[in-house]
Design an enzyme around this catalytic site. Structure first.
Site, PDB file in Angstrom:
ATOM      1  N   ASP A 257       0.802  -1.304  -0.174  1.00  0.00           N
ATOM      2  CA  ASP A 257       0.124  -0.039   0.204  1.00  0.00           C
ATOM      3  C   ASP A 257       0.826   1.343  -0.041  1.00  0.00           C
ATOM      4  OD1 ASP A 257       0.660  -0.642   2.710  1.00  0.00           O
ATOM      5  OD2 ASP A 257      -0.589   0.784   3.382  1.00  0.00           O
TER       6      ASP A 257
ATOM      7  N   GLU B 197      -0.075  -1.042   5.595  1.00  0.00           N
ATOM      8  CA  GLU B 197       1.056  -0.782   6.543  1.00  0.00           C
ATOM      9  C   GLU B 197       1.191   0.718   6.935  1.00  0.00           C
ATOM     10  OE1 GLU B 197       5.004   0.867   7.804  1.00  0.00           O
ATOM     11  OE2 GLU B 197       3.813   1.450   6.063  1.00  0.00           O
TER      12      GLU B 197
HETATM   13 ZN   LIG Z   1       6.761   2.424   4.054  1.00  0.00          ZN
END
Ligand SMILES: [Zn+2]
Length: 386
Positions: free
Chosen positions: A74, A136
């Site tokens: 992401d 994340e």
């Molecule tokens: Zn990163």
């Protein structure tokens, strides 16, 4: 496919954390499958997103042990940023490749994928694993799902390289990040009748000031680690709301606070000190105003665990040897490294590009950084050949 071609494909998927990453994950899964590598996907509970974990076995077929190459798929949003080129179309200029996620951290994933044929051609005595996660950037939400799946399948890698952008330096530690939402419930009344109400804002303010006192205590008494920009654990209240009218005693006040703990400090221990203050001082005082007054605290689903790699671990020694970097680098941003470490897989952070170029408009990676990363990954795999 070259690293650059992979990066072009990866950047073209708009995997901003709010979007699904499945198109990217399925593309990677299919490309690995075409080379005889099976991927295990672990899905987000709410659907729409997945982690990918794939093992390139050792030459004798062994799948246990070995090293994980970890990256998140992401990226942060481009909203409101003034880009000179299309952020989702890889653009080369002056030895740099521009695009969202080039530095953070599709560059590392691209280099890892481009080298899969090379990894497979080596007579390695150990497996190599690819671990590509979701979410994340919104609090390391994907990696725990993947780590739980690994545990369930009994997969036990012996080390992990998290390829966040460090300029290919070895980062051995970062702080943890913990976020809490607090709701203070008092009792509403006309503001002329203060003795009939319980002012939630005023009691919330006491708690907020107590948090600040705790923060000041960490600042003045430590513990300290001078390798960090801010060398102590920090604590701050960054969002507050409450009240409905200027002439009404507020029955509710809500605020959010965070602390960023040094690796040696337990976040639970800090939170217990906050709870102790609430139970022994704040609540008794509130209940003198109103019997049913209460305080609720909710830990937000953000799990950035602190990382502190031991210099004695094989993975630390190996990555230091391969990069030649003997320095002690500790950073203020979080990574999934702490979660791998917490799951019993020692981790260090080492990847191409620079964090200063991440998250901003015109994010880029130097082509030289990608080349350095490829060299590093070749050496890493080469170290597994007898
Ligand atoms: Zn990163």
């Amino acid at each position: 496919m070259s690293t650059r071609e992979w990066l072009r494909r990866l950047v073209a998927f708009d995997t901003t954390s709010r979007n699904s990453n499945l198109a990217l994950i399925e593309t990677v899964r299919d490309a690995l499958a075409a080379q005889g590598v099976t991927s295990e996907l672990s899905y987000a509970p709410e659907g729409g997103k997945a982690n990918l974990f794939a093992t390139l076995p050792a030459h004798d077929g062994a799948t246990q042990g070995g090293i994980v190459l970890s990256g998140h798929t992401d990226v942060v949003p481009v909203d409101g940023q003034d880009w000179g080129s299309d952020p989702f179309s890889l653009t080369e200029k002056d030895g740099r490749l521009y695009g969202r996620g080039t530095a953070d951290m599709k560059g590392f994933i691209a280099a890892s994928l481009a080298l899969v044929p090379h990894f497979l051609s080596l007579k390695r005595t150990k497996p190599l694993h690819l671990a590509f996660s979701y979410d994340e950037e919104v609090g390391c939400l994907g990696a725990p799902v993947m780590l739980a799946a690994l545990k369930q399948r009994g997969v036990r890698p012996e080390g992990c390289v998290v390829g966040e952008p460090t300029g290919m330096r070895v980062v051995v530690a970062h702080k943890g990040m913990n976020l809490y939402r607090c709701r203070v419930h008092g009792k509403a009344a006309h503001s002329s009748l203060t003795t009939r109400g319980c002012n939630a804002i005023e009691h919330a303010a006491r708690l907020i000031c107590h948090l600040r006192d705790l923060a000041d205590q960490f600042k003045s008494q430590g513990p300290y680690d001078e390798c960090y920009d801010v060398p102590f654990t920090t604590l701050s209240t960054n969002l507050v709301s409450g009240g409905i009218a200027v002439n009404t005693i507020p029955d509710a006040c809500e605020f959010s606070y965070e602390f960023r703990n040094l690796p040696g400090m337990s976040p639970d221990g800090i939170q217990r000190r906050v709870e102790a203050y609430i139970q022994t001082e704040l609540l008794p005082r509130m209940r003198r105003d109103h019997d049913a007054a209460r305080v609720e605290i909710e830990a937000m689903p953000v799990a950035v665990l602190a990382l502190e790699a031991s210099e004695r671990e094989a993975i630390t020694r190996l990555v230091r040897a391969l990069t030649g970097d003997k320095g002690t680098s500790k950073v203020s941003y979080g990574t999934e490294g702490g979660q791998f470490q917490n799951a019993g897989i020692p981790a260090v952070v080492c990847g191409p590009g620079h964090i200063e170029q991440a998250h901003r408009a015109d994010e880029y990676i130097d082509i030289a950084q990608l080349t350095a990363c490829e060299d590093f990954l070749r050496k890493l795999a080469g170290s597994m050949v007898d």
